[in-house]
Design a protein around this motif. Structure first.
Motif, PDB file in Angstrom:
ATOM      1  N   ALA A  23       0.848  -1.208   0.000  1.00  5.86           N
ATOM      2  CA  ALA A  23       0.000   0.000   0.000  1.00  5.86           C
ATOM      3  C   ALA A  23       0.877   1.250   0.000  1.00  5.86           C
ATOM      4  O   ALA A  23       0.561   2.248  -0.668  1.00  5.86           O
ATOM      5  CB  ALA A  23      -0.915  -0.011   1.224  1.00  5.86           C
ATOM      6  N   ASP A  24       1.980   1.198   0.725  1.00  7.59           N
ATOM      7  CA  ASP A  24       2.913   2.329   0.748  1.00  7.59           C
ATOM      8  C   ASP A  24       3.427   2.604  -0.669  1.00  7.59           C
ATOM      9  O   ASP A  24       3.357   3.731  -1.174  1.00  7.59           O
ATOM     10  CB  ASP A  24       4.065   2.002   1.708  1.00  7.59           C
ATOM     11  CG  ASP A  24       5.049   3.144   1.889  1.00  7.59           C
ATOM     12  OD1 ASP A  24       4.693   4.295   1.571  1.00  7.59           O
ATOM     13  OD2 ASP A  24       6.176   2.884   2.364  1.00  7.59           O
ATOM     14  N   ALA A  25       3.903   1.532  -1.321  1.00  5.18           N
ATOM     15  CA  ALA A  25       4.481   1.722  -2.664  1.00  5.18           C
ATOM     16  C   ALA A  25       3.408   2.175  -3.661  1.00  5.18           C
ATOM     17  O   ALA A  25       3.671   3.035  -4.520  1.00  5.18           O
ATOM     18  CB  ALA A  25       5.139   0.434  -3.132  1.00  5.18           C
TER      19      ALA A  25
ATOM     20  N   ASN B 297       0.844   3.942  -2.991  1.00  3.89           N
ATOM     21  CA  ASN B 297       0.610   5.364  -2.748  1.00  3.89           C
ATOM     22  C   ASN B 297       1.777   6.213  -3.252  1.00  3.89           C
ATOM     23  O   ASN B 297       1.555   7.331  -3.754  1.00  3.89           O
ATOM     24  CB  ASN B 297       0.338   5.636  -1.269  1.00  3.89           C
ATOM     25  CG  ASN B 297       0.036   7.103  -1.064  1.00  3.89           C
ATOM     26  OD1 ASN B 297       0.950   7.884  -0.799  1.00  3.89           O
ATOM     27  ND2 ASN B 297      -1.210   7.499  -1.266  1.00  3.89           N
ATOM     28  N   HIS B 298       3.000   5.711  -3.163  1.00  4.24           N
ATOM     29  CA  HIS B 298       4.122   6.480  -3.723  1.00  4.24           C
ATOM     30  C   HIS B 298       3.867   6.769  -5.202  1.00  4.24           C
ATOM     31  O   HIS B 298       4.147   7.863  -5.701  1.00  4.24           O
ATOM     32  CB  HIS B 298       5.443   5.711  -3.584  1.00  4.24           C
ATOM     33  CG  HIS B 298       5.918   5.595  -2.173  1.00  4.24           C
ATOM     34  ND1 HIS B 298       6.907   4.732  -1.789  1.00  4.24           N
ATOM     35  CD2 HIS B 298       5.520   6.223  -1.041  1.00  4.24           C
ATOM     36  CE1 HIS B 298       7.117   4.839  -0.481  1.00  4.24           C
ATOM     37  NE2 HIS B 298       6.278   5.745  -0.011  1.00  4.24           N
ATOM     38  N   VAL B 299       3.358   5.766  -5.908  1.00  5.79           N
ATOM     39  CA  VAL B 299       3.106   5.973  -7.335  1.00  5.79           C
ATOM     40  C   VAL B 299       1.938   6.963  -7.517  1.00  5.79           C
ATOM     41  O   VAL B 299       2.006   7.867  -8.356  1.00  5.79           O
ATOM     42  CB  VAL B 299       2.820   4.636  -8.041  1.00  5.79           C
ATOM     43  CG1 VAL B 299       2.696   4.868  -9.544  1.00  5.79           C
ATOM     44  CG2 VAL B 299       3.921   3.623  -7.759  1.00  5.79           C
TER      45      VAL B 299
ATOM     46  N   CYS C  42      -0.861  12.746   0.653  1.00  5.32           N
ATOM     47  CA  CYS C  42      -1.230  11.624   1.544  1.00  5.32           C
ATOM     48  C   CYS C  42      -0.093  11.342   2.521  1.00  5.32           C
ATOM     49  O   CYS C  42      -0.326  11.021   3.691  1.00  5.32           O
ATOM     50  CB  CYS C  42      -1.567  10.380   0.729  1.00  5.32           C
ATOM     51  SG  CYS C  42      -2.993  10.621  -0.339  1.00  5.32           S
ATOM     52  N   HIS C  43       1.155  11.471   2.048  1.00  6.61           N
ATOM     53  CA  HIS C  43       2.282  11.269   2.958  1.00  6.61           C
ATOM     54  C   HIS C  43       2.339  12.353   4.026  1.00  6.61           C
ATOM     55  O   HIS C  43       2.625  12.075   5.195  1.00  6.61           O
ATOM     56  CB  HIS C  43       3.597  11.214   2.174  1.00  6.61           C
ATOM     57  CG  HIS C  43       3.901   9.833   1.714  1.00  6.61           C
ATOM     58  ND1 HIS C  43       3.158   9.215   0.738  1.00  6.61           N
ATOM     59  CD2 HIS C  43       4.806   8.913   2.154  1.00  6.61           C
ATOM     60  CE1 HIS C  43       3.616   7.978   0.578  1.00  6.61           C
ATOM     61  NE2 HIS C  43       4.612   7.774   1.427  1.00  6.61           N
ATOM     62  N   ALA C  44       2.086  13.583   3.607  1.00  2.36           N
ATOM     63  CA  ALA C  44       2.117  14.669   4.591  1.00  2.36           C
ATOM     64  C   ALA C  44       1.105  14.393   5.701  1.00  2.36           C
ATOM     65  O   ALA C  44       1.389  14.584   6.892  1.00  2.36           O
ATOM     66  CB  ALA C  44       1.798  15.988   3.899  1.00  2.36           C
TER      67      ALA C  44
ATOM     68  N   THR D 192       1.275   2.016  11.683  1.00  3.30           N
ATOM     69  CA  THR D 192       2.064   1.507  10.549  1.00  3.30           C
ATOM     70  C   THR D 192       1.834   2.412   9.333  1.00  3.30           C
ATOM     71  O   THR D 192       0.690   2.613   8.903  1.00  3.30           O
ATOM     72  CB  THR D 192       1.641   0.053  10.248  1.00  3.30           C
ATOM     73  OG1 THR D 192       1.917  -0.729  11.409  1.00  3.30           O
ATOM     74  CG2 THR D 192       2.403  -0.521   9.061  1.00  3.30           C
ATOM     75  N   HIS D 193       2.938   2.914   8.779  1.00  7.91           N
ATOM     76  CA  HIS D 193       2.883   3.918   7.703  1.00  7.91           C
ATOM     77  C   HIS D 193       1.967   3.506   6.539  1.00  7.91           C
ATOM     78  O   HIS D 193       1.092   4.258   6.124  1.00  7.91           O
ATOM     79  CB  HIS D 193       4.318   4.159   7.225  1.00  7.91           C
ATOM     80  CG  HIS D 193       4.463   5.038   6.030  1.00  7.91           C
ATOM     81  ND1 HIS D 193       4.099   6.363   6.038  1.00  7.91           N
ATOM     82  CD2 HIS D 193       4.939   4.780   4.772  1.00  7.91           C
ATOM     83  CE1 HIS D 193       4.354   6.899   4.846  1.00  7.91           C
ATOM     84  NE2 HIS D 193       4.861   5.959   4.054  1.00  7.91           N
ATOM     85  N   GLY D 194       2.151   2.292   6.031  1.00  7.55           N
ATOM     86  CA  GLY D 194       1.379   1.864   4.855  1.00  7.55           C
ATOM     87  C   GLY D 194      -0.110   1.743   5.159  1.00  7.55           C
ATOM     88  O   GLY D 194      -0.953   1.982   4.278  1.00  7.55           O
TER      89      GLY D 194
ATOM     90  N   GLY E 153      -1.753   3.625   7.371  1.00  8.88           N
ATOM     91  CA  GLY E 153      -2.245   5.009   7.406  1.00  8.88           C
ATOM     92  C   GLY E 153      -2.489   5.536   5.997  1.00  8.88           C
ATOM     93  O   GLY E 153      -3.506   6.191   5.720  1.00  8.88           O
ATOM     94  N   LEU E 154      -1.577   5.205   5.092  1.00  9.42           N
ATOM     95  CA  LEU E 154      -1.739   5.678   3.704  1.00  9.42           C
ATOM     96  C   LEU E 154      -2.953   5.045   3.032  1.00  9.42           C
ATOM     97  O   LEU E 154      -3.684   5.712   2.290  1.00  9.42           O
ATOM     98  CB  LEU E 154      -0.490   5.346   2.890  1.00  9.42           C
ATOM     99  CG  LEU E 154       0.746   6.181   3.196  1.00  9.42           C
ATOM    100  CD1 LEU E 154       1.952   5.601   2.477  1.00  9.42           C
ATOM    101  CD2 LEU E 154       0.533   7.637   2.801  1.00  9.42           C
ATOM    102  N   ALA E 155      -3.150   3.741   3.278  1.00  5.92           N
ATOM    103  CA  ALA E 155      -4.294   3.058   2.659  1.00  5.92           C
ATOM    104  C   ALA E 155      -5.603   3.687   3.139  1.00  5.92           C
ATOM    105  O   ALA E 155      -6.558   3.830   2.369  1.00  5.92           O
ATOM    106  CB  ALA E 155      -4.257   1.566   2.987  1.00  5.92           C
TER     107      ALA E 155
HETATM  108 ZN    ZN Z   1       5.519   6.017   2.012  1.00 14.37          ZN
END
Ligand code: ZN
Ligand code: NZQ
Length: 387
Positions: free
Chosen positions: A192-194, A196-198, A265-267, A279-281, A283-285
């Motif tokens: 999910a992190d990756a 979101n990076h894209v 989303c990262h901010a 967990t970072h990923g 939170g992003l999801a």
């Molecule tokens: Zn990230």
């Protein structure tokens, strides 16, 4: 296409048993090595023993116990002190993004006379840093192929992302076999992190065919590979695809010639994990589909259409707004299908500190200049909608 300068000096050493190359990689960098790692996973998978055997001719100092969402104190401070006290030549980080990020901050702090935190918050600029080599054990952040580091300071709830070209790893050893033991939770969160990076790079201005194509290919590979890896944790090809996509997703190649989106989303997520240590990923999801819904408007609509048609295969003849709505629902459903908790409450966050976090983000992250601008009340609304 915008002008750009692109350079990633890190050598990726990828594949089965690539760990065997570690002594040759380290040898030119020095004999005195600080080995950094997390809470013990590298011991369980016997990577620690393997490394100690391979490095029998080196002098090894150790910093273990680096936390997820790595903390300035004790981890960075202790690492810097070990390096200074023992005249360490090179840092060897073995683990996931947290170990790598912490090690980058140690590399910079070790050759700096002042308080290392000043470097992290750009109060001072490092002029040199110790070289970093890493052995990656979790496909997620892309820290192995970028010069970024994200460090938390518990007492102030700060989770600060910084970057410095001095902090590109000299080499990253990537053997997908070392990720077989990653739990389903971390496999899902890392993917999910990756993804979101894209997304943070896809939803922007000045996008073009090359970057769109790279982004779409990476997301499709991540989406299909994670399903295989969750069902069969030791499927080499699936773990390999995840690892390569994750490494590429955060090093800037997918954003060449575009206008930076502001990574909204990262901010927002960094404030969540700064305040609640989630967990970072995950939170992003949670944030990604809510952010999408909030910023959908006539100007942003075309990006949703191309994302939905090219990623999910939504019928391009549908009205654009329908495509966008389906895109957002399918994004939510996909993350949920990985077993990720999809609301803030499920990860232990209630309404009590939402205003505080919205203020923190508005003051520190500059999202009013993002591709889809967000002021403090937008951010608060997104957080409320994510509850
Ligand atoms: Zn990230
Ligand atoms: O601590 P150990 O015992 O190693 O266990 C870890 C940890 O509990 C475990 N793990 C790692 N490899 C494993 C394993 N468990 C079993 N088998 C293995 N092979 O996984 C847990 C999470 O590890 P962590 O390193 O925290 O995860 P991740 O790689 O997702 O890193 C997250 C951190 O990176 C930052 C995040 O904000 C967060 O602090 N990010 C760094 C970025 C960068 N440098 O470019 C960009 C990202 O957007 C992100 O912000």
């Amino acid at each position: 296409m915008n002008n750009f300068t692109y350079c990633t000096p890190t050598k990726l050493i990828f594949g089965k048993n690539s760990i065997e190359q570690l002594p040759q990689v380290l040898a030119p960098l020095g004999k005195r090595v600080l080995l950094t790692y997390g809470g013990g996973s590298i011991k369980k998978i016997r990577l620690y023993d393997k490394i100690k055997t391979l490095l029998k001719d080196f002098e090894i100092f150790e910093l273990g116990g680096i936390e997820p969402n790595p903390k300035y104190s004790p981890s960075v401070v202790d690492g810097v002190n070990i390096c200074k006290r023992n005249k360490v030549d090179v840092v060897l980080a073995v683990g996931g993004g947290s170990v790598l990020d912490c090690s980058k901050a140690i590399c910079a702090g070790a050759l700096y006379d002042g308080e290392p935190w000043d470097l992290i918050v750009y109060k001072a600029k490092a002029t040199k840093a110790l070289p970093l080599v890493d052995v990656l054990t979790l496909a997620a952040t892309g820290s192995e192929y970028d010069c970024g580091s994200v460090i938390s300071r518990t007492e102030t709830n700060d989770k600060t992302a910084y970057s410095d070209e001095l902090l590109f790893p000299v080499a990253s050893i990537l053997d997908p076999q070392y990720t077989y033991s990653v739990s389903a939770k971390q496999t899902a969160a890392g993917t999910a992190d990756a993804i979101n990076h894209v997304i943070e790079q896809y939803f922007c201005d000045e996008h073009h065919a090359v970057t769109d194509g790279m982004c779409e290919a990476a997301i499709k590979s991540l989406m299909s590979s994670v399903k295989v890896a969750l069902a069969h944790p030791d499927d080499y090809e699936a773990r390999a695809e995840l690892m390569v996509c994750c490494s590429l997703a955060c090093n800037g190649i997918f954003a060449i010639g575009t206008v930076k989106s502001g990574w909204p989303c990262h901010a927002i997520e960094h404030a969540l994990s700064g305040h609640y240590d989630i967990t970072h990923g995950e939170g992003l999801a949670i944030i990604t589909p809510v952010w999408m819904r909030h910023i959908l408007n006539e100007r942003t609509l075309p990006r949703f259409v191309s994302y939905g048609v090219n990623i999910y295969g939504i019928d391009k003849n549908l009205p654009p707004i329908k495509i966008a709505e389906k895109t957002i629902c399918m994004t939510y459903d996909f993350f949920k299908s990985l077993g990720i908790p999809m609301s803030l409450r499920e990860v232990g966050i209630d309404e009590s500190r939402l205003s505080e976090m919205a203020h923190h983000i508005a003051v520190n992250e500059g999202l009013e200049k993002a591709w889809a601008p967000l002021n403090e009340s937008d951010i608060l609304q997104i957080l409320k909608n994510a509850l």
